[in-house]
Structure formats: C-alpha cells, structure tokens
Design a protein around this motif. Structure first.
Motif, PDB file in Angstrom:
ATOM      1  N   ASN A   1      -1.066   4.880  -7.570  1.00  0.00           N
ATOM      2  CA  ASN A   1      -1.783   3.780  -8.230  1.00  0.00           C
ATOM      3  C   ASN A   1      -3.250   3.670  -7.823  1.00  0.00           C
ATOM      4  O   ASN A   1      -3.873   2.628  -8.084  1.00  0.00           O
ATOM      5  N   LYS A   2      -3.813   4.694  -7.214  1.00  0.00           N
ATOM      6  CA  LYS A   2      -5.178   4.572  -6.680  1.00  0.00           C
ATOM      7  C   LYS A   2      -6.177   4.138  -7.750  1.00  0.00           C
ATOM      8  O   LYS A   2      -6.931   3.178  -7.556  1.00  0.00           O
ATOM      9  N   GLU A   3      -6.201   4.839  -8.882  1.00  0.00           N
ATOM     10  CA  GLU A   3      -7.168   4.514  -9.950  1.00  0.00           C
ATOM     11  C   GLU A   3      -6.888   3.132 -10.533  1.00  0.00           C
ATOM     12  O   GLU A   3      -7.804   2.344 -10.769  1.00  0.00           O
TER      13      GLU A   3
ATOM     14  N   ALA B   1      -8.015   0.430  -8.232  1.00  0.00           N
ATOM     15  CA  ALA B   1      -9.476   0.278  -8.245  1.00  0.00           C
ATOM     16  C   ALA B   1      -9.910  -0.544  -9.453  1.00  0.00           C
ATOM     17  O   ALA B   1     -10.777  -1.426  -9.349  1.00  0.00           O
TER      18      ALA B   1
ATOM     19  N   THR C   1      -3.856  -7.672  -4.667  1.00  0.00           N
ATOM     20  CA  THR C   1      -3.108  -6.465  -5.024  1.00  0.00           C
ATOM     21  C   THR C   1      -2.287  -6.642  -6.301  1.00  0.00           C
ATOM     22  O   THR C   1      -1.517  -5.751  -6.648  1.00  0.00           O
TER      23      THR C   1
ATOM     24  N   ASP D   1       2.264   1.728  -3.456  1.00  0.00           N
ATOM     25  CA  ASP D   1       1.199   2.166  -4.373  1.00  0.00           C
ATOM     26  C   ASP D   1       0.835   3.626  -4.141  1.00  0.00           C
ATOM     27  O   ASP D   1       0.497   4.345  -5.086  1.00  0.00           O
ATOM     28  N   THR D   2       0.893   4.073  -2.886  1.00  0.00           N
ATOM     29  CA  THR D   2       0.611   5.483  -2.597  1.00  0.00           C
ATOM     30  C   THR D   2       1.637   6.378  -3.276  1.00  0.00           C
ATOM     31  O   THR D   2       1.296   7.377  -3.918  1.00  0.00           O
TER      32      THR D   2
ATOM     33  N   MET E   1      -0.479  11.509   0.474  1.00  0.00           N
ATOM     34  CA  MET E   1      -1.877  11.249   0.843  1.00  0.00           C
ATOM     35  C   MET E   1      -2.643  12.522   1.151  1.00  0.00           C
ATOM     36  O   MET E   1      -3.866  12.521   1.186  1.00  0.00           O
TER      37      MET E   1
ATOM     38  N   ALA F   1       0.839  -1.211   0.000  1.00  0.00           N
ATOM     39  CA  ALA F   1       0.000   0.000   0.000  1.00  0.00           C
ATOM     40  C   ALA F   1       0.868   1.253   0.000  1.00  0.00           C
ATOM     41  O   ALA F   1       0.549   2.240  -0.681  1.00  0.00           O
TER      42      ALA F   1
END
Length: 547
Positions: free
Chosen positions: A151-153, A156, A405, A146-147, A449, A143
């Motif tokens: 990579n949030k989109e 998802a 993930t 990815d932050t 963030m 995580a």
C-alpha cells in the motif's frame, strides 16, 4: 549489505573490527561479554542519539564506521536528493568527541544526523528483544499489514489528502472563529467606519488647515504690513519706485557722456523690475488676506474635529485615521461576506473529506484482501516453530473518524490453543510466543521490504530443542536473499551461520573474533554443555554443523 564494521573507544570496546559475510552472520558470547555494547555501537552508526556513555577513554574520540555494499539497493535517488555522491561501496561514520558533540559522515562528507538516520533505516533493520512488544502498537500492526498489502503508493496519496483535509479543517475553524469575533465587534466597527467616512478625511489636510488658520488669526496685522509695503513702494510722490525710476532716467541720459552712469542705470532697472514684482505680489496677497471671522471659526472647528478624532482613536495624524477607516471597512466587508467564505470553505472541506474517504475505503479493501494471506503465512511459519494449533487473525474495525492511516483499527487476534477464542495478541501471548510470532512476521516483512540487512538480537529467547532448530532454518532461509546478523544463545541457530563471531572479554575489554571451522565446533559444543565441554557435546556440535 554491511561489509565491514569498525568500533573504537566505545564503552568497553578499545578497538574492534569485523568483516561480515553476505549471508548469515552468527554472533555468540557469554552474558556480559559485550554483545549489547556491539549493538549499541551499531545503533550509533545508524543515527541513534548519544546517551553520553559512549566514551571508554574520555580524552579521545569515539568512532564507529561501517562500509556497506549498496549494489542493487536503489538508493541513488536518496543520494541525489541529499546532494551526496553515490558509490556502490559507501562508508558511514559516526564520531563522538570528548566534548560530547556528534559528527556524522557519508563517504567522508559531513551530513546531518537526520540524514544518517534516514539512510540507516534503508540499510539495516535491527530487531532487539524489546521490539517484541511493538505488537502492542497499532501503528506497527497497521504498517506491517500495509507492507504486505503493497500500500505504499496508496498510503502516500491518502496521507497527502488527509493533510489537505486537516489543513482545510483548521482554516474553516479559523474562519468561523473570526466570523464570531466579527459579529461581536460589528456594531462598533460599523459606527467607527461611518464616523470616519463621514469625516471626509484627506491626507495632508491638517497641515493645510494649520497654515490657513495662522493667516486668518493674524489677518489684520498681515494686511497692515502689506499696505505699508505697497505705500513704501508705489506712493506717487515718495514711493521708492517713483524715486528710483527718476534716478534711472537721469542716469540714462548721461550714458553717452559718462559710461558708468549707464551701468548704474542698468542695475537700477533690474532692481526696479524686482521691486515691481514684489509690489504686484503684495497687491495680490492683500486681496487674499481678509479678516473673515466666519471662515476662521469654520476652519478652527474642522481642525478641532480632526484632532478630536485622532485623540479618540489614538492615532498620530489624519493618514492613520484614513488607514483605520479602510481597515474598518475591510473588516465589515469580511463580516458581511463571512457567510460566503465559510460556505466555500465548508464545500472545499467536504470535497477533500470525500476524497480522503474514498482513499480510506481503497486502503480498507487492500488491507482486507491482504489480511487472509498475511495470517496464512504467519500460521505456516508458526507451525514450523512448534505452534500448529495457533489461531492468528487480523481484525479490521472501522473508526468513527479518519486518522493518519485511514479508518481501520487493526488488531492481531491470537491464541496458541485452537479451542480458545483468539484475543488481542499483546494481551495473551507469552514471551516465547511473541518471539516466534515476531520472527514469522519479520521473515514475511523482510521479503516485502527488500532490506539489504536485518539484525536479530536474541529473537530466539524462550525457545529450545526442535523449535530452536526450526527457528534457525527460518533465519537461514532469510539469508538466501539478504544479509542476516543474528545474536543468539542457541546452538541450533548458531550452527546455521555462514560466519560465526564470538564476543568475549579480555582484560576488561570487549573483543570479537571470527571463528575457524574447528573453533566453531568448540564454541557450539560449549553452548550445548556449558563450561565443561564433553565429548558428547563435541559430537553433537559436529552433527549440527554437518561435519
């Protein structure tokens, strides 16, 4: 950011209120004064479970209330989705009743605890000492990467595709299981379907058979009764019809002389018409009633066959037999076509898996691209924290199968000595090293963030001197773009605060107060020298505070 915090009747806190600075808030106090209690109250406000020890006075409510400035937080969508009125200044309230029941409010509107918890995660990040251990969690390591990678989109998209792939996999397994059961049951189903189809079932047939058999079994008696009825009605000499017709004619001739006779004649005429109809119906019925032993045997055999089928298949009537026949036919058709269904499901699963693989590969490339910059920023911060010879690397190892993930197994490899081969950080880093790595990581993640507030609970454990000063500078630099609350035991860190609070006990109760400038000098001097404050400590405190 958190503007105000109010705690009432929680653990050792009778009543406590504090107004926080928008930048760096320092909280100090002696061990056991209640800093952890304050942290627990804040956790309650953000949706933590009540462990049953919240009450100081068991007869009163425990209440924790925090007022947040949401300006620029981008939380309007969250409020809309949860049917809440957005306000730039929003108050969160948590109440624990004497009965142990929990109630939560956002701007005085009752909300579910899950809603409070979700909102809390967007308002404030609490980092306590034990969280250094989350470096051993691959979920956290992934995580964090990815932050940094943004990579949030993509995550998802992958999560949605992975969920679809998992659903299709379960569906395929169910189809295969059903096909296997079908193959085991096929012979019996085919026999059952053939037997019920051959029976040419028709709903309502049993009732018709029972009615017809009742007639056939009593044909002689029914014929005798109908013949007697017809003889009584239309015998040429003694029949009722002949006698009544004669009476009608006689009365009709008297109509002109005796009007009542005409009335009788009309009424007799109506009776005669009804009796004629009965006679005609009896004649027709006599023709249909025939003592036919052969038909009786056939109809009896048919009824026996229907009843035998009902008993065999344990159903109540022919309607249920028909339903069973149709179900059997449908099951047979499913078995026959199961291969086609399985092939189609396999194709759909393969397509979903291919899409998931493609998204996983995009995630891998994004992580791979971000990993070097991630490690570089961590190393830069660690160098400031007195660890210039550190090696910090991010290793991405492909898994044999996709998981939630993606395909990457993420490891953080670490050594504080460049001459040593880096190993997984959770195996080789000391407590002080973990604290510094986590501060470097939190500093990096907080920027990405864009959290409004972050709280550090003694993240500086295990460091001192020049490194403590560097740690304070890093924490202070974070407060330039966000609100920071730091519970610390280091004077070098404490001196960096925009506001300084001291937690202490008085008469067995936990209290908190915001220090004045002079009081800050005294508190930091005390932190430097212990209970006996020396002039040298006071001078050093002034230097740390820049006075």
């Amino acid at each position: 950011m958190l503007r105000r915090l109010s705690v009432e009747n929680y653990a050792l806190i009778e009543k406590l209120e504090m107004e926080l600075d928008p930048h760096l808030n320092i909280i100090t106090g002696e061990t056991g004064a209640g800093k952890s209690i304050l942290l627990g109250a804040l956790g309650l406000l953000l949706g933590a479970k009540n462990d049953g020890s919240a009450m100081k006075d068991a007869a009163r409510n425990c209440t924790v209330e925090g007022t947040f400035d949401l300006t620029g937080s981008g939380l309007e969508a969250f409020f809309a989705e949860n049917d809440l009125d957005y306000a730039a200044e929003t108050t969160l309230t948590r109440v624990i009743t004497p009965a142990g029941k929990s109630r939560a409010f956002v701007n005085d509107v009752p909300v579910q605890l899950a809603q409070l918890r979700e909102l809390g995660t967007r308002l404030l990040d609490i980092h306590s000492q034990h969280q250094n251990l989350i470096l051993s969690s691959e979920e956290f390591r992934t995580a964090a990467l990815d932050t940094v990678a943004g990579n949030k989109e993509l995550l998802a998209q992958y999560a949605a595709q992975y969920a679809r792939m998992s659903e299709l996999r379960r569906g395929l397994a169910s189809l295969r299981e059903a096909a296997e059961r079908g193959r085991r049951d096929e012979e019996w189903l085919r026999f059952q379907c053939d037997e019920l189809t051959a029976a040419t079932l028709r709903e309502g047939e049993q009732a018709e058979l029972e009615e017809e058999l009742a007639v056939l079994e009593n044909a002689d008696r029914i014929g005798e009764a109908l013949t007697g009825l017809r003889n009584a009605l239309d015998n040429d000499e003694t029949g009722v019809l002949t006698q009544l017709k004669n009476a009608e004619n006689a009365l009709g001739h008297l109509r002109g002389h005796y009007p009542t006779a005409g009335d009788f004649a009309d009424r007799l005429h109506a009776v005669l018409e009804e009796l004629k109809d009965i006679d005609a119906s009896a004649a027709a019925a006599s023709e249909r009633v025939d003592a036919d032993p052969e038909r009786l045997a056939k109809r009896s055999a048919r009824l026996d066959a229907l009843i035998a089928l009902q008993q065999k298949y344990r159903v109540a009537d022919e309607a249920e037999l028909i339903a069973l026949r149709d179900r059997s036919a449908a099951q047979l058709a499913a078995i026959v076509h199961s291969g086609e269904e399985i092939a189609a499901a396999e194709q759909a699963l393969q397509e979903a898996a291919d899409k998931a693989e493609a998204l996983a590969e995009r995630l891998h490339k994004a992580r791979e691209k971000a990993a070097a910059g991630f490690a570089k920023e961590i190393l830069t911060t660690l160098a400031r924290l007195g660890m210039p010879d550190t090696v910090f690397q991010i290793a991405l190892t492909p898994r044999p199968e996709l998981d939630r993930t993606g395909r990457d197994q993420v490891q953080y490899l670490f050594t504080a000595n460049a001459r040593m081969t880096p190993q997984p950080i959770e195996r080789v880093a000391s407590g002080g090293e973990l604290s510094r790595v986590m501060l470097a990581m939190k500093a990096l993640l907080a920027k990405r963030m864009q959290l409004p507030t972050i709280l550090f609970d003694e993240i500086d454990t295990g460091v001192s001197g020049r490194i403590a000063d560097a740690m304070g500078e890093i924490i202070e630099s974070l407060s330039a773009s966000m609100q920071v609350v730091d519970i610390t035991h280091l004077p070098q860190v404490a001196s960096k605060g925009s506001a300084h609070f001291v937690v202490y006990k008085r008469n067995g109760r936990t209290e908190i107060t915001r220090l004045s400038d002079d009081d800050r000098i005294a508190e930091i001097a005390k932190m430097l020298s212990g209970s006996q404050v020396t002039q040298a400590a006071v001078a050093q405190a002034r230097i740390l505070l820049g006075r």
